[in-house]
Motif scaffolding. Structure first.
Motif, short mmCIF file in Angstrom:
data_model
loop_
_atom_site.label_atom_id
_atom_site.label_comp_id
_atom_site.label_asym_id
_atom_site.label_seq_id
_atom_site.Cartn_x
_atom_site.Cartn_y
_atom_site.Cartn_z
N GLU A 195 0.83 -1.21 0.00
CA GLU A 195 0.00 0.00 0.00
C GLU A 195 0.86 1.26 0.00
O GLU A 195 0.62 2.21 -0.76
CB GLU A 195 -0.92 0.00 1.21
N ALA A 196 1.90 1.26 0.86
CA ALA A 196 2.77 2.43 0.95
C ALA A 196 3.55 2.65 -0.35
O ALA A 196 3.68 3.79 -0.83
CB ALA A 196 3.73 2.27 2.13
N PHE A 197 4.06 1.59 -0.95
CA PHE A 197 4.79 1.73 -2.21
C PHE A 197 3.86 2.18 -3.35
O PHE A 197 4.25 2.97 -4.21
CB PHE A 197 5.47 0.41 -2.58
N GLU A 198 2.65 1.65 -3.36
CA GLU A 198 1.68 2.07 -4.38
C GLU A 198 1.43 3.57 -4.30
O GLU A 198 1.25 4.24 -5.32
CB GLU A 198 0.37 1.29 -4.20
N ASN A 199 1.43 4.11 -3.10
CA ASN A 199 1.13 5.53 -2.90
C ASN A 199 2.37 6.42 -2.95
O ASN A 199 2.24 7.65 -2.87
CB ASN A 199 0.43 5.73 -1.54
#
Length: 299
Positions: A195-199
């Protein structure tokens, strides 16, 4: 940009004055990490020389936070005291606590993870190498000199495989590498990092390393299907592991048909994740993914 850890992170070390704490504090400082203090109730008020730096020692995490503005704590604390140390970090409202310790009882981890989550503290680990945003900050034991800053995000259960992929893709580099740990219960999961990498606008692609045991990779596959648009390549350790035998990590055990590497590989491939048969092949897959992305960009 990076996830969880940046050049602005201010780090304290719980257990800094022990042998492992001192050794890795020196390495973190050498990597450019802003280490602002240590915590040891028996040595409160002392100053410890680490390399060319004099680091103050505080009696509590709360004292360290009040004096330094610390927002990350790295825990080098024996297993019997890890729960209390993690709870202390959460009580002091530390946003990120990195628990390096191996051998923490699972029920202790379950307790302090829930306690920290309720208070807004992210736990990474236990039984993990920590995380690094190359060229910015390093919180834990990951070697800082085996890669450079770049645009790949890496999340891994295995510390050793974290290092290998960092080295194999060292010419391209990483935004952040997170070793989440291989215990049955961990504070930060593959999904949290995905989730963090996607954002993260400065992460273009993601490497995800899993291993036998549990269903974390299958749950990550379901998350990728619904929420991740960036390319993901992966590796699952343990294809030749015998049934019923723990392999290295406390969570790496296959029971019957549950948690096998083949099942995890199938789940990830079903949502478009390319899986390498070896770590080196996984690195080559990432190279092809990035080359393809470059070729598709408009001239």
């Amino acid at each position: 940009m990076a996830i969880f850890l940046t050049e602005n992170s201010r780090v304290i070390v719980q257990g800094m004055t022990g042998s492992e704490g001192m050794k890795h504090t020196a390495r973190m400082l050498a990597a450019g990490t802003t280490v602002v203090g240590g915590v040891n109730p028996r040595k409160a008020g002392e100053t410890v020389s680490v390399g060319s730096r004099d680091i103050p020692v505080f009696g509590t995490v709360a004292d360290a936070v009040a004096a330094t503005g610390a927002d990350v704590s790295v825990l080098f604390v024996p297993p019997a005291h890890t729960k209390a140390a993690a709870i202390e970090a959460a009580d002091a409202a530390i946003p990120l606590a990195v628990v390096i310790t191996e051998g923490v009882p699972v029920h202790d981890t379950a307790e302090f993870r829930a306690y920290a989550e309720a208070r807004g503290t992210r736990i990474i680990g236990p039984n993990c190498p920590g995380l690094i945003s190359p060229g910015r900050s390093n919180a834990g034991i990951i070697p800082a000199d085996i890669t450079k800053a770049g645009r790949i995000g890496l999340v891994s259960k295995s510390g050793t495989l974290t290092y290998q992929l960092m080295h194999e893709l060292r010419d391209i580099g990483f935004s952040t590498c997170v070793g989440i740990g291989g215990d049955p219960i961990v504070g930060t999961t593959h999904i949290d990092c995905l989730e963090a990498f996607e954002n993260d606008p400065d992460t273009d692609a993601i490497v995800m390393i899993g291993e036998i045991g549990g269903d974390a990779e299958e749950r990550a596959a379901a998350y990728i299907r619904e929420h991740v648009s960036k390319p993901v390549v992966g590796y699952v350790a343990g294809f030749t592991a015998p049934e019923g035998k723990t392999m290295g990590h406390a969570g790496a055990i296959v029971s019957g048909s549950s948690g096998t590497a083949a099942a995890k590989k199938a789940a990830l491939e079903s949502v478009g994740v390319q899986i390498g048969q070896t770590p080196s092949e996984t690195a080559q897959l990432m190279r092809r993914v990035l080359e393809s992305a470059l070729e598709s960009q408009p001239v």
